[in-house]
Design a protein around this motif. Structure first.
Motif: not given
Length: 229
Positions: A29-30, A32-34, A36-37, A206, A210
């Motif tokens: 999850s972490l 994927q978040h980073i 994407h940013v 963050e 996550h």
């Protein structure tokens, strides 16, 4: 943009979560978040996690530390992470005695120590990244990975990034430094020079956002967050 991620587990533990309440980290999850940013068109397709087993005799909580690591790795595997194991090597060595930061080390004043080293991890990550890059040309276009992301601050990975960037110029390379917000760490310029983008730190917000659920279903018994985590 199909993205494959390669994580140095030792770097992540000591750079992001050691000494915090965020050890039960939801890495997929972490990450994927980073990504994407940093690159909004990214689609995370695989995560490879490289680590070595805790030695209970040297861990702060003995066998409890080993059990906690095993439980966490089972949780990651249940989330689709591929875990690769290296090994620790413990050897008797001599090292200069530490007196103070103002006193330089001297080879004439040495003491016996146990030196613990993690073996095989860096090479394994480098080879895995390069092999994946080399396989892309033989795959159908819709299955090809267009971006590799390294989660590490270890400059030993510089030659691998340099070789991949030179040999596979169509591949994008990203680097996530596992540096927690508020810690003083130097940005490794050699990694930055051979990547298309770099995330320099992960915020406390963050890390908190996550986290895995306390019980993660697996194919066998659930992975339950260790009480002391």
């Amino acid at each position: 943009m199909r993205t494959a991620c390669f994580i140095d587990g030792y770097n992540v533990f000591y750079g992001l979560v050691a000494g915090t309440s965020f050890k039960w980290l939801n890495l997929p999850s972490l990450i994927q978040h980073i990504v994407h940013v940093e690159a909004p068109e990214s689609q995370l397709t695989s995560i490879d996690f490289f680590t070595s087993g805790v030695k209970p005799s040297l861990a702060s909580r003995g066998s409890q530390s080993k059990e906690a690591q095993d439980t966490y790795l089972r949780a990651l595997i249940a989330k689709g992470v591929v875990v690769h194991y290296g090994r620790h090597q413990l050897e008797a060595r001599n090292a200069p005695r530490f007196i103070s930061k103002q006193s330089p080390p001297s080879r004439l004043d040495q003491v016996a120590i146990w030196k613990l080293e993690e073996k095989e991890t860096d090479v394994h990550i480098a080879i895995s990244m390069y092999r994946l890059a080399s396989r892309q040309a033989s795959l159908p276009a819709e299955e090809r990975v267009q971006q590799l992301v390294l989660v590490s601050a270890d400059t030993d990975m510089t030659p691998a990034l340099k070789a991949i960037k030179e040999d596979f110029p169509d591949l994008r390379l990203g680097v996530i430094l596992p540096h927690r917000e508020g810690t003083k760490r130097t940005t490794p310029g050699s990694l930055k020079n051979h990547s298309h983008w770099m995330r320099r730190l992960v915020t406390t917000e963050e890390l908190a956002a996550h986290q895995l659920p306390e019980r993660v279903p697996t194919k066998k018994r659930p992975a339950i967050k260790p009480e002391y985590w």
